[in-house]
Design an enzyme around this catalytic site. Structure first.
Site, mmCIF file in Angstrom:
data_model
loop_
_atom_site.group_PDB
_atom_site.id
_atom_site.type_symbol
_atom_site.label_atom_id
_atom_site.label_comp_id
_atom_site.label_asym_id
_atom_site.label_seq_id
_atom_site.Cartn_x
_atom_site.Cartn_y
_atom_site.Cartn_z
ATOM 1 C CB THR A 93 40.966 43.997 36.845
ATOM 2 O OG1 THR A 93 40.443 42.782 36.314
ATOM 3 C CG2 THR A 93 42.361 43.753 37.403
ATOM 4 C CE LYS A 168 42.328 39.918 36.032
ATOM 5 N NZ LYS A 168 42.071 39.036 34.920
ATOM 6 C CE LYS A 243 42.417 47.791 35.173
ATOM 7 N NZ LYS A 243 41.010 47.496 34.934
#
Ligand code: NAD
Length: 289
Positions: A93, A168, A243
Site C-alpha cells: 500500500t 485502496k 498510514k
C-alpha cells in the site's frame, strides 16, 4: 512460473507460501533473516540480494512497507536487472504518485507493471483469500491475474496504473470512518442504558449495518468475533490504518477533494498512535471512548 517475491513480512510471508503451493518456483528476498528463513521453511528458495532473486524470472511480486522503499528497491535492483519480459506486481500500500512514477520507469525499461494492493489482513494472506485491486493496462491485468489468483478471493481491475492504490486508500478511509462511528454508537447505546449486545442485534439488521459492526464488532464479547475479544491483539494495526489515512489525506489535498470525516478520523488515529496504541487493532478506538 518463476516468481521473485520481495518482502516476506506479516503479509508477504503467507502470500509467497501460497504461490509455492500453486506450484510456482518462488525466489524469496527480505532484509530480515527471520522472514527469509520462514519463507525457506515454506518452500521458497532464499536469496541474499534482490538482483540475484530476479534473474531469469517471469514475474516479480513485492509486499513492502512504504513508497520510498518500493521506489528504491525497484529502481536500484529490479528495473534493468529482471528480464524485460518479467511482469512487475507491487502489492504494497503506497501513494498513488510513487506507484505511477515507478511504473513509468519500469515501462521505459520494457516491463509491464501493475499496482495491486490488497484488502484483507494476515489471515487472508495466509489463507489465500485476499482481494486485489489492480491498476494497469488491460494486457498487464490479464498477465497479472494468474500470478495473483493463488493468493486471492477476488482480483479486480480497478483501471489504469495507480487506480489500485486509489481504490485502496478510499476503501480504508471509509473503513476508518465506519469503525469510529460503530465504536461511538456502541458506547452511546451503553451509556444510555441499552445493552450493547442488544444494540448489535438491532443495528446489524437495521440501517446501521456495516462491516465494522456486523463482522468485526469492536466491543469485547459483543457481536461478531474480532480482535476486541483478544485485547485487540492481531488484526489490522492502528499504525497501519494511520498510514493509509495519511495517504488518503495527501491525495485529498492534492486533488482538492473534501474529506471532513476522513480528516477527523486521521486526527483520531493519530492521537491514538501518539498515546501508544499503534500496535493495537484499529477497533481499539473503542477503548478511548
Ligand atoms: P511487515 O513490516 O510485516 O513486512 C514488510 C517486510 O518488508 C519486512 O519483512 C521487512 O523486513 C521487509 N523489507 C523492508 N525493506 C526491505 C527491502 N528494502 N528489501 C527487502 N525487504 C524489505 O509489513 P506487512 O504487514 O507485511 O505489510 C506489507 C504491506 O502490506 C504494507 O504496505 C501494508 O500497508 C500492506 N498491508 C498490510 C496489511 C496488514 O494487515 N498487515 C493489510 C493490507 C495491506
Amino acid at each position: 512460473m518463476k516468481i521473485a517475491f520481495i518482502g516476506l513480512g506479516n503479509m508477504g510471508g503467507g502470500m509467497a507460501a501460497n504461490l509455492v503451493r500453486a506450484g510456482h518456483e518462488v525466489h524469496a528476498f527480505d532484509l530480515a533473516e527471520e522472514a527469509l528463513s520462514r519463507a525457506q521453511e515454506n518452500g521458497c528458495a532464499p536469496y541474499t540480494n534482490v538482483r540475484e532473486a530476479v534473474q531469469g524470472v517471469d514475474a516479480v511480486v513485492s509486499m513492502l512497507p512504504n513508497g520510498a522503499i518500493v521506489k528504491s528497491v525497484y529502481t536500484a535492483d529490479v528495473i534493468g536487472h529482471a528480464p524485460a519480459s518479467a511482469l512487475l506486481l507491487d502489492c504494497s500500500t503506497i501513494d498513488v504518485a510513487t506507484a505511477r512514477e515507478v511504473a513509468a520507469l519500469a515501462g521505459e525499461a520494457g516491463h509491464d507493471m501493475v499496482d495491486a494492493p490488497v484488502s484483507g489482513g494476515i489471515a487472508a494472506a495466509n489463507g489465500g483469500t485476499l482481494t486485489f485491486m489492480v491498476g494497469g493496462t488491460d494486457e498487464a491485468f490479464e498477465r497479472a491475474k494468474p500470478v495473483l489468483e493463488p493468493m486471492a478471493k477476488a482480483v479486480i481491475h480497478a483501471g489504469a496504473i495507480g487506480a489500485g492504490q486509489v481504490a485502496k486508500m478510499c476503501n480504508n478511509m471509509l473503513l476508518a470512518i465506519h469503525m469510529i462511528g460503530t465504536c461511538e454508537a456502541l458506547k452511546l447505546a451503553e451509556k444510555n442504558g441499552l445493552d450493547m449486545q442488544m444494540f448489535y442485534e438491532i443495528s446489524s439488521k437495521a440501517t446501521g449495518y456495516n462491516w465494522s459492526l456486523n463482522d468485526y464488532t469492536p466491543a469485547p464479547g459483543i457481536g461478531a468475533a474480532s480482535p476486541a475479544d483478544n485485547d485487540y491483539q492481531g488484526g489490522f494495526a492502528s499504525a497501519l490504518m494511520l498510514k493509509d489515512l495519511k495517504l488518503a489525506m495527501a491525495a485529498a489535498e492534492a486533488s482538492g477533494a473534501k474529506v471532513a470525516l476522513g480528516k477527523h478520523a486521521t486526527e483520531i488515529y493519530d492521537a491514538f498512535n501518539e498515546a501508544g496504541g499503534g500496535g493495537k487493532d484499529f477497533g481499539a478506538i473503542f477503548t478511548t471512548l
